[in-house]
Design a protein around this motif. Structure first.
Motif, PDB file in Angstrom:
ATOM      1  N   PHE A  83       0.862  -0.942   0.226  1.00  0.00           N
ATOM      2  CA  PHE A  83       0.000  -0.019   0.011  1.00  0.00           C
ATOM      3  C   PHE A  83       0.988   1.408   0.035  1.00  0.00           C
ATOM      4  N   HIS A  84       0.469   2.195  -1.026  1.00  0.00           N
ATOM      5  CA  HIS A  84       1.357   3.345  -1.119  1.00  0.00           C
ATOM      6  C   HIS A  84       0.882   4.540  -0.057  1.00  0.00           C
ATOM      7  N   GLY A  85       1.672   5.664   0.143  1.00  0.00           N
ATOM      8  CA  GLY A  85       1.556   6.472   1.062  1.00  0.00           C
ATOM      9  C   GLY A  85       0.742   7.564   0.817  1.00  0.00           C
ATOM     10  N   HIS A  86       0.454   8.470   1.513  1.00  0.00           N
ATOM     11  CA  HIS A  86      -0.435   9.468   1.208  1.00  0.00           C
ATOM     12  C   HIS A  86       0.229  10.503   0.058  1.00  0.00           C
ATOM     13  N   LYS A  87      -0.570  10.794  -0.801  1.00  0.00           N
ATOM     14  CA  LYS A  87      -0.138  11.497  -1.994  1.00  0.00           C
ATOM     15  C   LYS A  87       0.224  10.568  -3.224  1.00  0.00           C
ATOM     16  N   ARG A  88       0.394   9.585  -2.765  1.00  0.00           N
ATOM     17  CA  ARG A  88       1.205   8.560  -3.689  1.00  0.00           C
ATOM     18  C   ARG A  88       0.470   7.762  -4.824  1.00  0.00           C
ATOM     19  N   THR A  89       0.964   6.908  -5.338  1.00  0.00           N
ATOM     20  CA  THR A  89       0.350   5.952  -6.446  1.00  0.00           C
ATOM     21  C   THR A  89       0.641   4.441  -6.424  1.00  0.00           C
ATOM     22  N   SER A  90       0.128   3.715  -6.708  1.00  0.00           N
ATOM     23  CA  SER A  90       0.187   2.283  -6.906  1.00  0.00           C
ATOM     24  C   SER A  90       1.486   1.927  -7.897  1.00  0.00           C
ATOM     25  N   ALA A  91       1.776   2.779  -8.673  1.00  0.00           N
ATOM     26  CA  ALA A  91       2.899   2.570  -9.440  1.00  0.00           C
ATOM     27  C   ALA A  91       4.173   3.243  -8.700  1.00  0.00           C
ATOM     28  N   PRO A 109      -2.541  -1.998  -4.401  1.00  0.00           N
ATOM     29  CA  PRO A 109      -3.898  -1.273  -4.580  1.00  0.00           C
ATOM     30  C   PRO A 109      -3.608   0.304  -4.658  1.00  0.00           C
ATOM     31  N   GLN A 110      -4.750   0.926  -5.338  1.00  0.00           N
ATOM     32  CA  GLN A 110      -4.622   2.303  -5.391  1.00  0.00           C
ATOM     33  C   GLN A 110      -5.539   3.137  -4.343  1.00  0.00           C
ATOM     34  N   GLY A 111      -5.152   3.939  -3.719  1.00  0.00           N
ATOM     35  CA  GLY A 111      -6.090   4.732  -2.748  1.00  0.00           C
ATOM     36  C   GLY A 111      -6.828   5.696  -3.442  1.00  0.00           C
ATOM     37  N   LEU A 112      -7.831   6.153  -2.909  1.00  0.00           N
ATOM     38  CA  LEU A 112      -8.834   7.260  -3.335  1.00  0.00           C
ATOM     39  C   LEU A 112      -8.582   8.566  -2.923  1.00  0.00           C
ATOM     40  N   GLU A 118      -5.883  14.642  -2.108  1.00  0.00           N
ATOM     41  CA  GLU A 118      -4.588  13.490  -2.245  1.00  0.00           C
ATOM     42  C   GLU A 118      -5.212  12.372  -2.106  1.00  0.00           C
ATOM     43  N   THR A 119      -4.433  11.299  -2.512  1.00  0.00           N
ATOM     44  CA  THR A 119      -4.612   9.922  -2.434  1.00  0.00           C
ATOM     45  C   THR A 119      -4.403   9.418  -0.797  1.00  0.00           C
ATOM     46  N   ALA A 120      -5.350   8.642  -0.467  1.00  0.00           N
ATOM     47  CA  ALA A 120      -5.176   8.256   0.933  1.00  0.00           C
ATOM     48  C   ALA A 120      -5.724   7.107   1.210  1.00  0.00           C
ATOM     49  N   TYR A 126      -7.584  12.488   6.598  1.00  0.00           N
ATOM     50  CA  TYR A 126      -7.721  13.167   5.338  1.00  0.00           C
ATOM     51  C   TYR A 126      -8.210  12.033   4.420  1.00  0.00           C
ATOM     52  N   SER A 127      -8.630  10.655   4.756  1.00  0.00           N
ATOM     53  CA  SER A 127      -8.882   9.809   3.600  1.00  0.00           C
ATOM     54  C   SER A 127     -10.310  10.023   3.162  1.00  0.00           C
ATOM     55  N   ALA A 128     -10.681   9.368   2.104  1.00  0.00           N
ATOM     56  CA  ALA A 128     -12.011   9.626   1.548  1.00  0.00           C
ATOM     57  C   ALA A 128     -13.125   8.588   2.468  1.00  0.00           C
ATOM     58  N   ALA A 129     -14.297   8.805   2.063  1.00  0.00           N
ATOM     59  CA  ALA A 129     -15.155   8.068   3.023  1.00  0.00           C
ATOM     60  C   ALA A 129     -15.550   6.548   2.535  1.00  0.00           C
ATOM     61  N   ALA A 130     -14.866   6.073   1.660  1.00  0.00           N
ATOM     62  CA  ALA A 130     -14.897   4.644   1.361  1.00  0.00           C
ATOM     63  C   ALA A 130     -14.315   3.798   2.403  1.00  0.00           C
ATOM     64  N   ASP A 131     -14.805   2.482   2.359  1.00  0.00           N
ATOM     65  CA  ASP A 131     -14.219   1.784   3.170  1.00  0.00           C
ATOM     66  C   ASP A 131     -12.849   0.785   2.362  1.00  0.00           C
ATOM     67  N   ASP A 132     -11.896   1.248   3.074  1.00  0.00           N
ATOM     68  CA  ASP A 132     -10.833   0.642   2.308  1.00  0.00           C
ATOM     69  C   ASP A 132     -10.430  -0.992   2.789  1.00  0.00           C
ATOM     70  N   VAL A 133     -10.937  -1.285   3.872  1.00  0.00           N
ATOM     71  CA  VAL A 133     -10.833  -2.690   4.377  1.00  0.00           C
ATOM     72  C   VAL A 133     -11.740  -3.585   3.576  1.00  0.00           C
ATOM     73  N   LEU A 134     -12.897  -2.867   3.207  1.00  0.00           N
ATOM     74  CA  LEU A 134     -14.010  -3.675   2.326  1.00  0.00           C
ATOM     75  C   LEU A 134     -13.230  -4.085   0.883  1.00  0.00           C
ATOM     76  N   PHE A 135     -12.686  -2.944   0.446  1.00  0.00           N
ATOM     77  CA  PHE A 135     -11.960  -3.099  -0.884  1.00  0.00           C
ATOM     78  C   PHE A 135     -10.754  -4.164  -0.812  1.00  0.00           C
ATOM     79  N   THR A 136     -10.033  -4.155   0.383  1.00  0.00           N
ATOM     80  CA  THR A 136      -8.891  -5.181   0.397  1.00  0.00           C
ATOM     81  C   THR A 136      -9.708  -6.491   0.443  1.00  0.00           C
ATOM     82  N   SER A 137     -10.717  -6.766   1.085  1.00  0.00           N
ATOM     83  CA  SER A 137     -11.290  -8.073   1.312  1.00  0.00           C
ATOM     84  C   SER A 137     -11.966  -8.497  -0.298  1.00  0.00           C
TER      85      SER A 137
END
Length: 310
Positions: A83-91, A109-112, A118-120, A126-137
């Motif tokens: 998993f990338h850091g804040h402001k970063r990308t999967s690449a 994986p790519q953060g939103l 910025e991505t997170a 500062y993260s988006a409202a999406a559930d990234d644990v669900l995304f991982t699953s």
């Protein structure tokens, strides 16, 4: 390899893990599941890094993936999420962490984009409202349908906010992910309570000169000191006594290993290291070489910790 041998191997692994307790939110799988992709050709070109998508929580999420060049569909492979850091990308994370150079299926994986533009990842203020644990699953569900993944050898690593999210996964998916490796982790209180379904094996890296996520913590942002964060995991992993400590790499690195635990907890305290992924050669984080390479140490730790080993 005949198909029945692989099916038998995966079944045996799952029988050994069947007692893993579930403590996950609806839709999140916190127990091992079979990989139905065994015996089928990879839908991803082997030896290359490509982009994929998966639906999760009503959103189309993206990731990049590198399937090893020697991939054989009858052989169960380890899978590493990075998993990338804040402001970063999967690449960026692929270049930084270099898991694509290993024999594992490497997934980035790519953060939103979050509230600051910025991505997170989930767990940061500062993260988006999406559930990234669900995304991982959901992502693991998809990959295990497509590829021959060893369900006992799924791992997670991450840098900075991605390292903090790796800590979130240790709290919420230790029944499915076998071990965790945060690097310069940002462990914000917005991650919520940590009540893992089982003890989690963790190897952690952090530099004493990190000014982005200070080793001593940052009370203004609610960030714990790294020793306090480790103490929390020592309690969850039911460790007894103080960690065994040894100096390495000419005294630049202090390695702490907790004793008599239900899962392994190891920490690398790196004197003078900033907010970097340790590498003996220049990488996207820093042109200044560190005294060791974190990625091979992480892969060795992962290899020693399949799910259900304790």
């Amino acid at each position: 390899m005949p198909r029945f041998r692989v099916v038998g191997l995966v079944a045996a692994v799952l029988v050994g893990l069947a007692s893993a307790p579930a403590n996950a939110a609806p839709g999140i799988v916190d127990t091992p599941i079979p990989s139905r992709g065994c015996g089928h050709a990879s839908p991803y070109p082997v030896g290359e890094t490509v982009t994929g998508t998966v639906d999760s929580g009503g959103l189309e999420r993206t990731y990049t993936i590198h399937v090893p060049a020697d991939y054989r569909p009858w052989r169960p492979y380890s899978l590493v999420l990075s998993f990338h850091g804040h402001k970063r990308t999967s690449a960026y994370q692929e270049t930084l962490s270099e898991f694509s150079s290993t024999q594992a299926i490497a997934v980035y994986p790519q953060g939103l984009v979050g509230t600051d533009g910025e991505t997170a990842w989930t767990g940061a203020p500062y993260s988006a409202a999406a559930d990234d644990v669900l995304f991982t699953s959901d992502l693991l569900n998809r990959l295990q349908r497509q590829l021959c993944v060893n369900p006992a050898r799924i791992y997670a690593a991450g840098k900075s906010n991605g390292g903090g999210f790796t800590g979130v996964l240790a709290c919420r998916m230790p029944g499915r992910i076998a071990a965790f490796a945060p690097v310069s982790g940002a462990f914000y209180p917005q991650s919520g309570p940590c009540e893992p379904s089982r003890p989690a094996s963790i190897i952690d890296f952090h530099g004493t000169a990190d000014t982005t996520i200070p080793y001593a913590g940052d009370s203004a942002r609610g960030l714990p000191s790294i020793p306090d964060w480790l103490d929390g995991w020592a309690a969850r992993d039911r460790c007894h006594g103080e960690p065994a400590v040894r100096d390495a790499y000419g005294g630049v690195v202090r390695i702490e290993r907790w004793q008599h635990c239900r899962a392994d907890l190891v920490h690398y305290r790196v004197t003078g290291l900033g907010h970097d992924w340790p590498s003996t050669h220049p990488n996207p984080d820093s042109d200044t070489p560190a005294v060791f390479d974190a990625t091979p140490l992480i892969m060795r730790f992962f290899a020693e910790h399949p799910l259900g080993a304790r």
